[in-house]
Design an enzyme around this catalytic site. Structure first.
Site, short mmCIF file in Angstrom:
data_model
loop_
_atom_site.label_atom_id
_atom_site.label_comp_id
_atom_site.label_asym_id
_atom_site.label_seq_id
_atom_site.Cartn_x
_atom_site.Cartn_y
_atom_site.Cartn_z
N HIS A 144 -8.60 -5.57 4.29
CA HIS A 144 -8.98 -6.49 3.21
C HIS A 144 -9.77 -7.65 3.82
CE1 HIS A 144 -8.80 -8.36 -0.66
NE2 HIS A 144 -8.02 -9.36 -0.30
N GLN A 146 -12.28 -8.92 -8.10
CA GLN A 146 -12.95 -7.68 -7.72
C GLN A 146 -12.58 -6.50 -8.63
OE1 GLN A 146 -10.65 -7.67 -3.81
NE2 GLN A 146 -10.80 -5.47 -4.14
N CYS A 160 -13.69 -6.00 -1.78
CA CYS A 160 -13.32 -7.32 -1.26
C CYS A 160 -14.35 -7.86 -0.28
CB CYS A 160 -11.97 -7.22 -0.56
SG CYS A 160 -11.98 -5.98 0.74
#
Ligand SMILES: *[C@@H]1O[C@H](CO)[C@@H](O)[C@H](O)[C@H]1NC(C)=O
Ligand SMILES: *[C@@H]1O[C@H](CO)[C@@H](O)[C@H](O)[C@H]1NC(C)=O
Ligand SMILES: *[C@@H]1O[C@H](CO)[C@@H](O)[C@H](O)[C@H]1NC(C)=O
Length: 325
Positions: free
Chosen positions: A273, A127, A133
């Site tokens: 995340h 990323q 993410c």
């Protein structure tokens, strides 16, 4: 008297940070390995941060833990810097409290790894310095679900999600959620391939071309919050599953083994995340998830990590979902 003593101890602890020749030697070889170049001024700050990280890693590895830490591409960063570049800055309203995925209680296989069942999982991606993410978790899941359904594994576009999915409460490089990205793809009637809409790691304007749509979503399945058994059911009987969790400073140094933490929280408002569960199993008696990350293939176990299963570790069961194609 006691206070003075305490203060003296604190002061000497703070000034006890000495750099040794070997620290600089380790740092320099790490710099070569990771192609790092710094200005003179930056060099000394980075050397200090690197050395602090390395000491933490060495100390952890001397202890009795189910996972080891190691140097990686992030080893010259403080966790604050890391968080700013790679994680969500604010909570993402991850709250599909009552999901629509009706799970059965099994019986299930003891372990499954979708990477080994066929050509169902694309290579680990990277990323870069963008809090995207959630787009990698989304494409990773849809790539696998599509491949399981059609037999064709095609890398899909994260950049389209970064640039175009704002109306579904997503925020490009500042975060978003796989469930909301699946909703976007469903209403948008498609997502393009990685090749047709390549990744730039920056927010941009939407360049979606409907005639190039390559993958589709019929329905979004949300797994009820904290129903980790539902996640097991979905991965065992259907496909890989997108989930979110809270990354704390120990995770940045993960190398291998089953990750577990006392630092992280376990609620929906703390996750920062998103990743992809591609399987589960057990190592030395500890049940775990097998998880695809988006920090390149040199991080962790060839870009993957294992995290303890069955404890909602770091909120991993707080918001998980997958698409139906
Ligand atoms: C290490 O930890 C494991 C699991 O917690 C435990 O079973 C084992 O006895 C520990 N070993 C040592 C040497 O402390
Ligand atoms: C969360 O939801 C609230 C209320 O709907 C909204 O104002 C806020 O922008 C949302 N936050 C994110 C990160 O999507
Ligand atoms: C799934 O979750 C998303 C947001 O996270 C929500 O917009 C959507 O309505 C949910 N779908 C169902 C069927 O509950």
């Amino acid at each position: 008297m006691i206070n003075t003593l305490l203060l003296l101890t604190l002061v000497s602890a703070a000034s006890a940070f000495h750099l040794f020749e070997k620290d600089e030697f380790h740092f320099k070889s790490w710099m070569v390995q990771h192609n790092k170049v710094y200005t003179m001024r930056e060099y000394h700050d980075r050397l200090q941060t690197f050395t602090e990280n390395k000491r933490r890693i060495d100390k952890h590895n001397e202890g009795n833990h189910s996972f080891t830490m190691g140097l990686n591409q992030f080893s010259d960063m403080t966790f604050g810097e890391f968080r700013k570049s790679f994680l969500w800055s604010e909570p993402q309203n991850c709250s599909a409290t009552q999901g629509n995925f009706l799970s059965s209680n099994g019986p299930h296989v003891d372990s499954i790894d979708w990477r080994k069942k066929g050509n169902y999982v694309t290579d680990v991606k990277n990323q870069g310095g963008c809090g995207s993410c959630w787009t990698f978790s989304t494409t990773g899941c849809l790539e696998s679900v599509t491949a399981i359904a059609t037999g064709k594994l095609v890398p899909l576009s994260e950049q389209q999600l970064v640039d175009c999915a704002q109306d579904f409460n997503n925020h490009g490089c500042n975060g978003g959620l796989p469930s909301q990205a699946f909703e976007y793809i469903m209403y948008n009637k498609g997502v393009m391939t990685e090749e047709d809409y390549p990744y730039t790691a920056m927010d941009g304007t939407c360049k979606y071309k409907p005639e190039r749509a390559a993958a589709f979503v019929k329905e979004v399945m949300n797994i009820t919050a904290y129903d980790e058994k539902g996640m097991v059911d979905a991965v065992a009987t259907r496909n890989p599953v997108s989930f979110a969790f809270e990354v704390t400073s120990d995770f940045m140094h993960y190398q291998q083994g089953v990750y577990t933490s006392t630092e992280c929280h376990s609620t929906t408002d703390k996750v920062n995340h998103a990743v992809l569960a591609v399987g589960f199993g057990e190592e030395k008696g500890i049940p775990h998830w097998i998880v695809k990350n988006s920090w390149g293939s040199s991080w962790g176990i060839d870009g993957y990590f294992l995290i303890v299963r069955g404890k909602n570790m770091c909120g991993l069961a707080a918001c998980s979902s997958f698409p139906v194609v």
